[in-house]
Scaffold this active site. Structure first.
Site, PDB file in Angstrom:
ATOM      1  N   ASP A   1      33.065 -51.796 -79.632  1.00  0.00           N
ATOM      2  CA  ASP A   1      32.193 -52.618 -80.465  1.00  0.00           C
ATOM      3  C   ASP A   1      30.908 -51.842 -80.747  1.00  0.00           C
ATOM      4  O   ASP A   1      30.745 -50.710 -80.297  1.00  0.00           O
ATOM      5  CB  ASP A   1      31.883 -53.956 -79.747  1.00  0.00           C
ATOM      6  CG  ASP A   1      31.168 -53.734 -78.416  1.00  0.00           C
ATOM      7  OD1 ASP A   1      30.709 -52.594 -78.138  1.00  0.00           O
ATOM      8  OD2 ASP A   1      31.055 -54.693 -77.639  1.00  0.00           O
TER       9      ASP A   1
ATOM     10  N   HIS B   1      31.236 -43.587 -77.389  1.00  0.00           N
ATOM     11  CA  HIS B   1      30.588 -43.873 -76.107  1.00  0.00           C
ATOM     12  C   HIS B   1      30.306 -45.371 -75.938  1.00  0.00           C
ATOM     13  O   HIS B   1      29.574 -45.767 -75.050  1.00  0.00           O
ATOM     14  CB  HIS B   1      29.318 -43.030 -75.938  1.00  0.00           C
ATOM     15  CG  HIS B   1      29.601 -41.567 -75.766  1.00  0.00           C
ATOM     16  ND1 HIS B   1      28.628 -40.596 -75.806  1.00  0.00           N
ATOM     17  CD2 HIS B   1      30.767 -40.898 -75.545  1.00  0.00           C
ATOM     18  CE1 HIS B   1      29.190 -39.398 -75.629  1.00  0.00           C
ATOM     19  NE2 HIS B   1      30.482 -39.552 -75.472  1.00  0.00           N
ATOM     20  N   THR B   2      30.920 -46.181 -76.758  1.00  0.00           N
ATOM     21  CA  THR B   2      30.954 -47.633 -76.549  1.00  0.00           C
ATOM     22  C   THR B   2      31.911 -47.982 -75.413  1.00  0.00           C
ATOM     23  O   THR B   2      31.937 -49.124 -74.955  1.00  0.00           O
ATOM     24  CB  THR B   2      31.401 -48.371 -77.835  1.00  0.00           C
ATOM     25  OG1 THR B   2      31.462 -49.783 -77.586  1.00  0.00           O
ATOM     26  CG2 THR B   2      32.781 -47.932 -78.305  1.00  0.00           C
TER      27      THR B   2
ATOM     28  N   ASP C   1      46.487 -30.266 -82.036  1.00  0.00           N
ATOM     29  CA  ASP C   1      47.681 -29.427 -81.969  1.00  0.00           C
ATOM     30  C   ASP C   1      48.369 -29.448 -80.614  1.00  0.00           C
ATOM     31  O   ASP C   1      49.239 -28.633 -80.342  1.00  0.00           O
ATOM     32  CB  ASP C   1      47.311 -27.978 -82.318  1.00  0.00           C
ATOM     33  CG  ASP C   1      46.311 -27.386 -81.322  1.00  0.00           C
ATOM     34  OD1 ASP C   1      45.904 -28.090 -80.368  1.00  0.00           O
ATOM     35  OD2 ASP C   1      45.938 -26.205 -81.487  1.00  0.00           O
TER      36      ASP C   1
ATOM     37  N   ASP D   1      28.169 -47.593 -71.916  1.00  0.00           N
ATOM     38  CA  ASP D   1      27.713 -48.807 -72.587  1.00  0.00           C
ATOM     39  C   ASP D   1      27.480 -49.817 -71.458  1.00  0.00           C
ATOM     40  O   ASP D   1      27.778 -49.534 -70.305  1.00  0.00           O
ATOM     41  CB  ASP D   1      28.815 -49.288 -73.543  1.00  0.00           C
ATOM     42  CG  ASP D   1      28.340 -50.330 -74.551  1.00  0.00           C
ATOM     43  OD1 ASP D   1      27.201 -50.842 -74.415  1.00  0.00           O
ATOM     44  OD2 ASP D   1      29.115 -50.643 -75.464  1.00  0.00           O
TER      45      ASP D   1
ATOM     46  N   SER E   1      30.672 -54.330 -71.483  1.00  0.00           N
ATOM     47  CA  SER E   1      31.228 -53.853 -72.752  1.00  0.00           C
ATOM     48  C   SER E   1      31.930 -52.506 -72.573  1.00  0.00           C
ATOM     49  O   SER E   1      32.303 -51.847 -73.543  1.00  0.00           O
ATOM     50  CB  SER E   1      30.079 -53.734 -73.770  1.00  0.00           C
ATOM     51  OG  SER E   1      30.559 -53.374 -75.039  1.00  0.00           O
TER      52      SER E   1
ATOM     53  N   PRO F   1      30.509 -29.794 -77.394  1.00  0.00           N
ATOM     54  CA  PRO F   1      29.048 -29.989 -77.447  1.00  0.00           C
ATOM     55  C   PRO F   1      28.468 -30.339 -76.089  1.00  0.00           C
ATOM     56  O   PRO F   1      29.170 -30.845 -75.210  1.00  0.00           O
ATOM     57  CB  PRO F   1      28.887 -31.152 -78.419  1.00  0.00           C
ATOM     58  CG  PRO F   1      30.197 -31.848 -78.428  1.00  0.00           C
ATOM     59  CD  PRO F   1      31.239 -30.838 -78.109  1.00  0.00           C
TER      60      PRO F   1
ATOM     61  N   GLY G   1      41.965 -27.783 -83.629  1.00  0.00           N
ATOM     62  CA  GLY G   1      42.660 -28.875 -84.305  1.00  0.00           C
ATOM     63  C   GLY G   1      43.525 -29.705 -83.386  1.00  0.00           C
ATOM     64  O   GLY G   1      43.697 -29.406 -82.205  1.00  0.00           O
TER      65      GLY G   1
ATOM     66  N   HIS H   1      38.534 -34.030 -77.468  1.00  0.00           N
ATOM     67  CA  HIS H   1      38.648 -32.686 -76.880  1.00  0.00           C
ATOM     68  C   HIS H   1      39.875 -31.947 -77.413  1.00  0.00           C
ATOM     69  O   HIS H   1      39.898 -30.719 -77.429  1.00  0.00           O
ATOM     70  CB  HIS H   1      38.671 -32.773 -75.353  1.00  0.00           C
ATOM     71  CG  HIS H   1      37.334 -33.124 -74.762  1.00  0.00           C
ATOM     72  ND1 HIS H   1      36.907 -32.694 -73.524  1.00  0.00           N
ATOM     73  CD2 HIS H   1      36.304 -33.862 -75.246  1.00  0.00           C
ATOM     74  CE1 HIS H   1      35.686 -33.152 -73.279  1.00  0.00           C
ATOM     75  NE2 HIS H   1      35.301 -33.874 -74.304  1.00  0.00           N
TER      76      HIS H   1
HETATM   77  C1  HEM Z   1      27.805 -34.453 -79.067  1.00  0.00           C
HETATM   78  C2  HEM Z   1      28.965 -34.984 -78.790  1.00  0.00           C
HETATM   79  C3  HEM Z   1      29.408 -35.436 -77.431  1.00  0.00           C
HETATM   80  C4  HEM Z   1      28.942 -35.106 -76.197  1.00  0.00           C
HETATM   81  C5  HEM Z   1      27.829 -34.167 -75.835  1.00  0.00           C
HETATM   82  C6  HEM Z   1      29.733 -35.849 -75.250  1.00  0.00           C
HETATM   83  C7  HEM Z   1      29.572 -35.768 -73.878  1.00  0.00           C
HETATM   84  C8  HEM Z   1      30.212 -36.560 -72.972  1.00  0.00           C
HETATM   85  C9  HEM Z   1      30.007 -36.518 -71.558  1.00  0.00           C
HETATM   86  C10 HEM Z   1      29.067 -35.567 -70.817  1.00  0.00           C
HETATM   87  C11 HEM Z   1      30.779 -37.474 -70.995  1.00  0.00           C
HETATM   88  C12 HEM Z   1      30.915 -37.805 -69.524  1.00  0.00           C
HETATM   89  C13 HEM Z   1      31.987 -37.025 -68.844  1.00  0.00           C
HETATM   90  C14 HEM Z   1      32.007 -37.253 -67.352  1.00  0.00           C
HETATM   91  O1  HEM Z   1      30.948 -37.452 -66.754  1.00  0.00           O
HETATM   92  O2  HEM Z   1      33.104 -37.204 -66.789  1.00  0.00           O
HETATM   93  C15 HEM Z   1      31.489 -38.121 -72.066  1.00  0.00           C
HETATM   94  C16 HEM Z   1      32.345 -39.158 -71.901  1.00  0.00           C
HETATM   95  C17 HEM Z   1      33.074 -39.717 -72.934  1.00  0.00           C
HETATM   96  N1  HEM Z   1      33.129 -39.263 -74.240  1.00  0.00           N
HETATM   97 FE1  HEM Z   1      31.841 -37.994 -75.090  1.00  0.00          FE
HETATM   98  N2  HEM Z   1      30.653 -36.599 -75.909  1.00  0.00           N
HETATM   99  C18 HEM Z   1      30.497 -36.376 -77.238  1.00  0.00           C
HETATM  100  C19 HEM Z   1      31.259 -36.899 -78.255  1.00  0.00           C
HETATM  101  C20 HEM Z   1      32.336 -37.721 -78.067  1.00  0.00           C
HETATM  102  C21 HEM Z   1      33.291 -38.083 -79.086  1.00  0.00           C
HETATM  103  C22 HEM Z   1      33.272 -37.575 -80.512  1.00  0.00           C
HETATM  104  C23 HEM Z   1      34.190 -38.904 -78.509  1.00  0.00           C
HETATM  105  C24 HEM Z   1      35.424 -39.545 -79.097  1.00  0.00           C
HETATM  106  C25 HEM Z   1      35.628 -39.729 -80.383  1.00  0.00           C
HETATM  107  C26 HEM Z   1      33.783 -39.092 -77.136  1.00  0.00           C
HETATM  108  C27 HEM Z   1      34.372 -39.926 -76.243  1.00  0.00           C
HETATM  109  C28 HEM Z   1      33.982 -40.065 -74.928  1.00  0.00           C
HETATM  110  C29 HEM Z   1      34.485 -41.105 -74.053  1.00  0.00           C
HETATM  111  C30 HEM Z   1      35.398 -42.241 -74.446  1.00  0.00           C
HETATM  112  C31 HEM Z   1      33.920 -40.872 -72.793  1.00  0.00           C
HETATM  113  C32 HEM Z   1      34.180 -41.661 -71.502  1.00  0.00           C
HETATM  114  C33 HEM Z   1      35.349 -41.039 -70.777  1.00  0.00           C
HETATM  115  C34 HEM Z   1      35.765 -41.747 -69.503  1.00  0.00           C
HETATM  116  O3  HEM Z   1      35.319 -42.854 -69.239  1.00  0.00           O
HETATM  117  O4  HEM Z   1      36.596 -41.165 -68.780  1.00  0.00           O
HETATM  118  N3  HEM Z   1      32.673 -38.330 -76.893  1.00  0.00           N
HETATM  119  N4  HEM Z   1      31.147 -37.545 -73.272  1.00  0.00           N
END
Ligand code: HEM
Length: 323
Positions: free
Chosen positions: A251, A186-187, A73, A242, A246, A156, A71, A65
């Site tokens: 992983d 999302h692992t 920043d 995941d 896990s 996104p 960027g 984010h």
């Molecule tokens: C199309 C791209 C992506 C979409 C639509 C997306 C969407 C989401 C959503 C909706 C959540 C859940 C938030 C919640 O319910 O509080 C989430 C969690 C998460 N996202 Fe993504 N994400 C994307 C890409 C990424 C990328 C690129 C990363 C890191 C490099 C990432 C890392 C994470 C992580 C680690 C979580 C878990 C956070 C937690 O447990 O607090 N995501 N994402």
């Protein structure tokens, strides 16, 4: 070479690099009195990971984010009305307190030297390695932007098709393969029922009551019965991205789940539904070593999107306020 020739050579070099400063490996070496900046960061992250392993998920999401909006920043860290932090997708971002704690310790050791944006990248790097992910080196020397606006936050959607996700990341200089790798974050971590109830369990494709046919029926019925029943009060229930065993391990199990129809967010499962990305998912699911090395590369790439260096921006005194 005579001194004049050397001067000319240096001038040409400066022109060739646009005269602008660049990120460097070990940028902070010998810049923080007797302290090793990267070791200080690592020590604090290690202590936090030991008592709160989900910090790895918080930091990965924070890096995304941060870097995807103007960027890497430090803009995400600023408090106040109308800043990036207040934009809806950022309301559930966590880990700010760890960044602040690292900053405070570094300010004690060498005031005004280490940027908040570098701390975000270093801390994420350290957490990923602690969670069983790759150990990778990152360049430093980022500076913090004196601007942070909620209106710039365009992240996104969880219901994106693979094509939409690819188009989004292309704007950050990422390929389709990079897109599949980045979603591999999302692992770790979790979401809430509200992100999947309509899109996957009870309203797939805009049809009332429809469940995504790509979802493993056993998983779908577990969610519907136990985790996310079709009542408003289940909206905030936790859903691991995941498998729970896990959920704090970096992983390739995420990709194995996509193969079995066990992706959680619609965008996750869409990477397998779409034939243009399915091959990448298969490769990564079949080879954890490949995932580890490629995930490191894409995180480094993300960490260098549109950075400020040299005399641009500032080194904040505290991460949540401009100087
Ligand atoms: C199309 C791209 C992506 C979409 C639509 C997306 C969407 C989401 C959503 C909706 C959540 C859940 C938030 C919640 O319910 O509080 C989430 C969690 C998460 N996202 Fe993504 N994400 C994307 C890409 C990424 C990328 C690129 C990363 C890191 C490099 C990432 C890392 C994470 C992580 C680690 C979580 C878990 C956070 C937690 O447990 O607090 N995501 N994402």
């Amino acid at each position: 070479m005579g001194i004049e020739a050397l001067m000319v050579a240096l001038a040409v070099l400066a022109l060739a690099t646009g005269g602008s400063a660049q990120l460097q490996y070990g940028f902070y070496k010998n810049k923080c009195n007797a302290s090793d900046v990267e070791a200080v960061v690592q020590g604090i992250v290690k202590a936090r990971f030991a008592r709160e392993a989900p910090i790895v998920a918080y930091l990965l999401r924070l890096q995304f984010h941060e870097c995807a909006v103007n960027g890497c920043d430090g803009g995400l860290l600023i408090d106040g009305p109308g800043t990036e932090k207040t934009a809806p997708p950022n309301l559930s971002v966590k880990g700010y307190d760890l960044i602040a704690a690292i900053k405070a310790e570094l300010e004690r050791r060498c005031p005004g030297v280490v940027s908040c944006s570098d701390i975000e990248i270093l801390a994420t790097r350290d957490a990923v390695a602690l969670a069983g992910g790759p150990a990778y080196t990152v360049r430093t020397g980022r500076r913090d932007r004196r601007q942070s606006r909620a209106s710039d936050v365009k992240l996104p959607g969880s219901e994106y098709t693979a094509a939409q996700a690819i188009a989004y990341y292309a704007k950050l200089g990422m390929s389709a393969y990079d897109t599949v790798l980045l979603l591999g974050a999302h692992t770790v971590g979790a979401t809430h029922c509200s992100s999947i109830k309509n899109s996957r369990l009870y309203g797939y494709g805009g049809k009332m009551g429809a469940t995504d046919p790509a979802m493993d029926p056993t998983l779908a019925s577990t969610y519907k019965k136990y985790v996310c029943p079709n009542v408003t009060s289940s909206n905030g229930n936790t859903v691991y991205l995941d498998d729970q065993w896990s959920a704090v391990k970096v992983d390739n199990n995420y990709y194995k789940n996509l193969q079995r129809g066990r992706g959680v967010l619609l965008v996750d499962q869409n990477l397998y539904r779409d034939s243009s990305t399915r091959g990448f998912v298969d490769q990564l699911a079949n080879n954890n070593g490949l995932f580890q090395s490629q995930f490191a590369k894409v995180l480094v790439k993300l960490s260098e999107v549109n950075v400020l260096t040299g005399t641009q921006g500032e080194i904040r005194k505290v991460c949540n306020k401009f100087n």
